[in-house]
Design a protein around this motif. Structure first.
Motif, PDB file in Angstrom:
ATOM      1  N   PRO A   1     -38.273  42.912 -31.250  1.00 35.41           N
ATOM      2  CA  PRO A   1     -37.359  43.572 -32.193  1.00 35.41           C
ATOM      3  C   PRO A   1     -37.081  42.724 -33.431  1.00 35.41           C
ATOM      4  CG  PRO A   1     -36.517  43.784 -29.968  1.00 35.41           C
ATOM      5  CD  PRO A   1     -37.714  42.885 -29.886  1.00 35.41           C
ATOM      6  N   ILE A   2     -36.907  41.417 -33.251  1.00 37.15           N
ATOM      7  CA  ILE A   2     -36.605  40.574 -34.406  1.00 37.15           C
ATOM      8  C   ILE A   2     -37.836  40.453 -35.313  1.00 37.15           C
ATOM      9  CG2 ILE A   2     -36.011  38.218 -35.128  1.00 37.15           C
ATOM     10  CD1 ILE A   2     -34.217  38.005 -32.693  1.00 37.15           C
ATOM     11  N   ALA A   3     -39.027  40.437 -34.701  1.00 41.69           N
ATOM     12  CA  ALA A   3     -40.257  40.252 -35.471  1.00 41.69           C
ATOM     13  C   ALA A   3     -40.782  41.558 -36.063  1.00 41.69           C
ATOM     14  CB  ALA A   3     -41.329  39.619 -34.582  1.00 41.69           C
TER      15      ALA A   3
ATOM     16  N   ARG B   1     -52.104  38.019 -37.750  1.00 38.94           N
ATOM     17  CA  ARG B   1     -51.426  36.968 -38.510  1.00 38.94           C
ATOM     18  C   ARG B   1     -49.937  37.285 -38.676  1.00 38.94           C
ATOM     19  NH1 ARG B   1     -53.963  36.194 -44.062  1.00 38.94           N
ATOM     20  NH2 ARG B   1     -52.971  38.219 -44.248  1.00 38.94           N
ATOM     21  N   ASN B   2     -49.633  38.531 -39.037  1.00 40.01           N
ATOM     22  CA  ASN B   2     -48.216  38.862 -39.211  1.00 40.01           C
ATOM     23  C   ASN B   2     -47.437  38.772 -37.903  1.00 40.01           C
ATOM     24  OD1 ASN B   2     -49.147  39.604 -41.832  1.00 40.01           O
ATOM     25  ND2 ASN B   2     -47.303  40.849 -42.027  1.00 40.01           N
ATOM     26  N   THR B   3     -48.056  39.238 -36.807  1.00 42.04           N
ATOM     27  CA  THR B   3     -47.368  39.145 -35.522  1.00 42.04           C
ATOM     28  C   THR B   3     -47.112  37.684 -35.160  1.00 42.04           C
ATOM     29  OG1 THR B   3     -48.535  41.128 -34.798  1.00 42.04           O
ATOM     30  CG2 THR B   3     -47.454  39.820 -33.093  1.00 42.04           C
ATOM     31  N   TYR B   4     -48.139  36.877 -35.329  1.00 44.94           N
ATOM     32  CA  TYR B   4     -48.044  35.455 -34.998  1.00 44.94           C
ATOM     33  C   TYR B   4     -46.940  34.783 -35.815  1.00 44.94           C
ATOM     34  CZ  TYR B   4     -49.455  30.504 -34.954  1.00 44.94           C
ATOM     35  OH  TYR B   4     -49.462  29.149 -34.852  1.00 44.94           O
ATOM     36  N   VAL B   5     -46.985  34.991 -37.131  1.00 50.11           N
ATOM     37  CA  VAL B   5     -45.991  34.356 -38.010  1.00 50.11           C
ATOM     38  C   VAL B   5     -44.585  34.858 -37.677  1.00 50.11           C
ATOM     39  CG1 VAL B   5     -45.187  34.192 -40.397  1.00 50.11           C
ATOM     40  CG2 VAL B   5     -47.606  33.910 -39.883  1.00 50.11           C
TER      41      VAL B   5
END
Lengths: 320, 219
Positions: free
Chosen positions: B137-139, B103-107
């Motif tokens: 890098p941004i995520a 979920r965190n990666t997706y968001v």
């Protein structure tokens, strides 16, 4: 040279965002795509580097059809500048500027040299900015870096999508002038999207005016102002188009065409390089009857009056 | 409390061995969970229909009580003679970690400024270059927050894995309950809590180190 041949973009099989557009942009010229929002100018621009696929028609860059090339290779050979500068926040300024050379596999030293070269070109001190990050820079500086990045691999063609659109008017006109200076040196073929007629006149060697995906007129700014092709163009360029066209001429043009009267009083001095729009505003704002034209050595050549400007405008508009 | 301290002093070697076992289980599960969850999360950003389904499934897995999940795996893994022990515990922890990581990666990737993506494509990055040089890098700070979440969660659930013989600090709690030994339970429980707090702190520091410098707007 960039050639558009019957280029069409259709969404969902019905709406033509770009409708059968054909024209040619000569080598080393800036062509400004102008029109209200939704007229298809940005779509057309993005079709050049194939961010938007072409539905029908062809685009040629220096004789090569864009669809015949590898998409990634094509884009690496085209500089791309967008309004919100699109700098990568996770990379330093140096990494941002040299990102395309890095993709192309240049060695470190070549990239470093190129970075210094580009920073000199855009007028920022390389060592002051090398290790900094985009968010630490002002809007104007970020946009300069965006332009440097687009030029990094020295592409023959550049696409600029309202590059100065997000800047305040003072910085914008400053960057416009600066960019024209750079263009004199680098001589790229540039497609430049704008919605601002004044910007189009300043920046363009040619201006293409669009409405609902169709090309309304493609001409030099002078000709567009003097002879709008239709009702839409003449409304779009505005009823003050005569005054706008003054910005395209300098005192030197006027002096070449009209005899200047001998110097009368010691009035305010103006250089040959001043454009006629500024002259008009000096007449109105500062209340002089006449202005003294001086040459490069500051030697007075004669004086001009507001009637001279009027006469000159009349003559050029008739001859155009 | 004194008794618990006494117990700890008398059984230091065992407690430390169990702690290491616990760390090993959670650590391995987390590494595997990242290797599975991050690519899935990135993939989901390209396919909204699948994203809804996968996130739902991951959320449902989270709601299965851990003891029930262990029970369910016993018959399945018995086929390869691994019904109890390390493997079912590892699999369970990997499954539980998927929701926070995916979920965190997706968001995070979904929220990367579309202008960044446009610029990356426009200058000629391939999809892989764009993901590697720009989007990840941004995520990363948000992905790391998900990993932290997953680790703390796994340390807690890992304690229950002792009931199916996977070892770890849960052993102290399990045996403490059967032997009516309160001190053992306290040492096990405090151990799990400390481990969770320390892991969270260390990962917090790692998160800050991994955050690209330019992204740290307050710096």
């Amino acid at each position: 040279m960039i050639e558009f041949k019957n280029v069409t973009k259709t969404y969902d099989g019905k709406v033509n965002a770009v409708d059968d557009v054909s024209f040619t942009v000569p080598q080393g010229n800036i062509a400004v795509f102008l029109g209200p929002s939704g007229c298809g100018k940005t779509t057309l621009l993005r079709m050049v580097n194939r961010l938007v696929p072409i539905t029908k028609g062809e685009i040629f860059i220096d004789g090569e059809q864009t669809n015949s090339l590898n998409e990634i290779q094509l884009r690496r050979n085209i500089g791309y500048v967008i309004q919100s500068n699109g700098l990568f926040p996770n990379m330093t300024i140096e990494d941002n500027v040299t990102v395309v050379p890095k993709l192309l596999g240049w060695d470190k030293e070549k990239m470093r040299n190129r970075f210094f070269e580009l920073m000199e070109l855009i007028g920022l001190k390389p060592d002051d900015f090398r290790k900094r990050y985009p968010h630490e820079l002002s809007g104007g500086q970020q946009q300069r870096i965006g332009i440097a990045r687009a030029m990094a691999a020295d592409p023959p063609v550049m696409l600029m999508d309202e590059p100065f659109g997000a800047l305040d008017p003072i910085i914008r006109s400053h960057l416009q002038k600066e960019f024209l200076q750079i263009q004199k040196e680098v001589q790229k073929t540039i497609l430049f999207v704008s919605h601002d007629i004044d910007e189009a006149i300043t920046m363009g060697d040619q201006v293409a005016i669009f409405k609902d995906g169709r090309l309304m007129q493609y001409d030099a700014p002078d000709d567009i102002l003097a002879n709008p092709a239709n009702e839409f163009v003449s409304t779009f360029v505005g009823s003050d188009r005569a005054i706008k066209s003054l910005g395209l001429h300098t005192v030197a043009d006027l002096v070449n065409q009209l005899k200047v009267t001998p110097v009368a009083a010691d009035s305010r001095q103006i250089s040959l390089k001043t454009d006629l729009r500024q002259i008009l505003s000096i007449f109105f704002n500062e209340g002089y009857e006449e202005l003294v034209v001086v040459d490069e050595e500051k030697k007075p050549m004669g004086s001009i009056t507001i009637q001279d400007v009027q006469k000159y405008l009349h003559q050029t508009n008739q001859s155009a | 409390m004194n008794g618990a301290f006494q117990y700890f002093m008398n059984n230091q070697d065992e407690v430390i061995a169990l702690t290491l076992q616990h760390i090993q289980l959670v650590g391995l599960a987390t590494v595997i969970a990242i290797l599975i969850g991050v690519p899935i999360g990135i993939y989901l950003t390209t396919n909204d229909a699948v994203a809804d389904v996968v996130l739902q499934i991951a959320a449902i897995i989270m709601t299965i009580p851990s003891i029930a999940l262990f029970g369910l795996m016993i018959p399945v893994l018995s086929v390869i003679n691994q019904g109890i022990g390390f493997l079912p515990a590892l699999i369970a922890l990997i499954l539980y970690s998927q929701l926070p990581i995916i979920r965190n990666t997706y968001v995070a990737v979904q929220n990367v400024d579309p202008n960044m993506r446009d610029a990356a494509k426009g200058i000629g990055m391939s999809s892989w270059e764009r993901i590697r040089m720009v989007e990840i890098p941004i995520a990363l700070p948000v992905i790391m927050a998900g990993v932290r979440n997953a680790v703390v969660l796994s340390i807690g659930i890992g304690a229950i894995a002792a009931f199916i013989g996977a070892g770890g600090l849960g052993v102290l709690i399990d045996q403490g309950i059967s032997r009516y030994n309160r001190d053992m339970i306290v040492v096990g429980a405090v151990g799990v809590s400390l481990l969770a707090i320390i892991a969270d702190t260390l990962l917090g520091i790692l998160q800050r180190v991994l955050t690209p410098k330019g992204m740290n707007i307050n710096a």
